[in-house]
Design an enzyme around this catalytic site. Sequence first.
Site, PDB file in Angstrom:
ATOM      1  CG  ASP A 192     -42.601  -8.718  15.207  1.00 37.10           C
ATOM      2  OD1 ASP A 192     -42.598  -7.742  14.426  1.00 37.10           O
ATOM      3  OD2 ASP A 192     -43.439  -9.646  15.136  1.00 37.10           O
ATOM      4  CB  SER A 193     -38.848  -5.101  12.438  1.00 32.49           C
ATOM      5  OG  SER A 193     -38.904  -4.051  13.378  1.00 32.49           O
TER       6      SER A 193
ATOM      7  CE  LYS B 224     -46.737  -3.098  15.474  1.00 32.57           C
ATOM      8  NZ  LYS B 224     -46.703  -4.410  14.791  1.00 32.57           N
TER       9      LYS B 224
ATOM     10  CD  GLU C  42     -45.734  -4.203   7.457  1.00 29.70           C
ATOM     11  OE1 GLU C  42     -46.021  -4.463   8.654  1.00 29.70           O
ATOM     12  OE2 GLU C  42     -44.657  -4.539   6.927  1.00 29.70           O
TER      13      GLU C  42
ATOM     14  CD  GLU D  16     -47.751  -8.984  12.482  1.00 29.33           C
ATOM     15  OE1 GLU D  16     -48.088  -9.953  11.758  1.00 29.33           O
ATOM     16  OE2 GLU D  16     -46.596  -8.546  12.521  1.00 29.33           O
TER      17      GLU D  16
ATOM     18  CG  ASP E  59     -44.569  -5.624  17.298  1.00 32.21           C
ATOM     19  OD1 ASP E  59     -45.703  -5.118  17.305  1.00 32.21           O
ATOM     20  OD2 ASP E  59     -43.820  -5.613  16.298  1.00 32.21           O
TER      21      ASP E  59
HETATM   22  O1  KIV Z   1     -42.060  -4.914  13.760  1.00 31.37           O
HETATM   23  C1  KIV Z   1     -42.154  -3.780  13.275  1.00 31.37           C
HETATM   24  O2  KIV Z   1     -41.185  -3.015  13.161  1.00 31.37           O
HETATM   25  C2  KIV Z   1     -43.477  -3.352  12.831  1.00 31.37           C
HETATM   26  C3  KIV Z   1     -43.517  -2.135  11.979  1.00 31.37           C
HETATM   27  C4  KIV Z   1     -43.111  -2.518  10.626  1.00 31.37           C
HETATM   28  C5  KIV Z   1     -44.833  -1.473  12.025  1.00 31.37           C
HETATM   29  O3  KIV Z   1     -44.445  -3.968  13.102  1.00 31.37           O
END
Ligand code: KIV
Length: 269
Positions: A48-49, A117, A184, A119, A87
């Site tokens: 989600d970056s 993924k 992280e 969090e 994510d």
């Molecule tokens: O969103 C992302 O790119 C991430 C990485 C920083 C692990 O969660």
Amino acid sequence: MSARPDKTKRRGVGDLAKGGVPIVGLTAYTAPVARLLDPHVDFLLVGDSVGMVVYGFDTTVPVTVEMMIAHGAAVMRGSAQTLVVVDLPFGSYQASREQAFRTAARIMAETGCTGIKLEGGAEMAETVQFLTERGIPVMGHVGLLPQSVNAAGGFKVQGRGRDEAERVLAAAIAEAGAFALVIEGTVEPVTRAITDAVPVPTIGIGASPACDGQILVTDDVLGVFTDFKPRFVKRYAELAPLIAQAAEAYATDVRARRFPGPEHCFGVR
Ligand code: KIV
């Protein structure tokens, strides 16, 4: 006709092994970049970056499920052999384990990715277990949690003074069935304690070499995202000035009527 890549040989979550040669991960958001990274990595994360490096948001909070599906599907089209994890964005899974299941199942069905993924620490363990028992491979993400940046008051390195808590949170997620854990922005002793404590591979970003693997944001690695550079980033290329130079050269050529030339035209007499 060119041969289509053989997508039957795509890696699975079981191919990420703990110990041994470190696991290599990068983020990807588009098909052409995924195609370039595919042969070199053990997994691609559609992070989600994307909200910060592609959409220009200040945080990952505004990212939607629809964005993740569009970018996840593009990365799946562009890659052939690597494991792809997508994510779950903020607000799409925290309300209940049922909400998490619906979001994860939709993302997997509409992108074809292998895992998701999410969090969170011990508070997400029940959700992780619910998902894994229903066929959804889950990568956990502990330590600095970008989706909680507003509650945490900024992007702060984790593990200073609460080492035991970080280790226990990570262990809870691993025991709930996560196939790997991203750690992280966490100090080395805590990262090491987590890696030693959990039976699954740990993947670090700003968390020292004490992990079973590493991941970075590809736009950071390539020097495309230049708004800021976290200390843990190593740039392997500086593409931003090259892009600016190319744009400037193109603009100069168009204004001077040097582009397009005859070789770029159709039916010119
Ligand atoms: O969103 C992302 O790119 C991430 C990485 C920083 C692990 O969660």
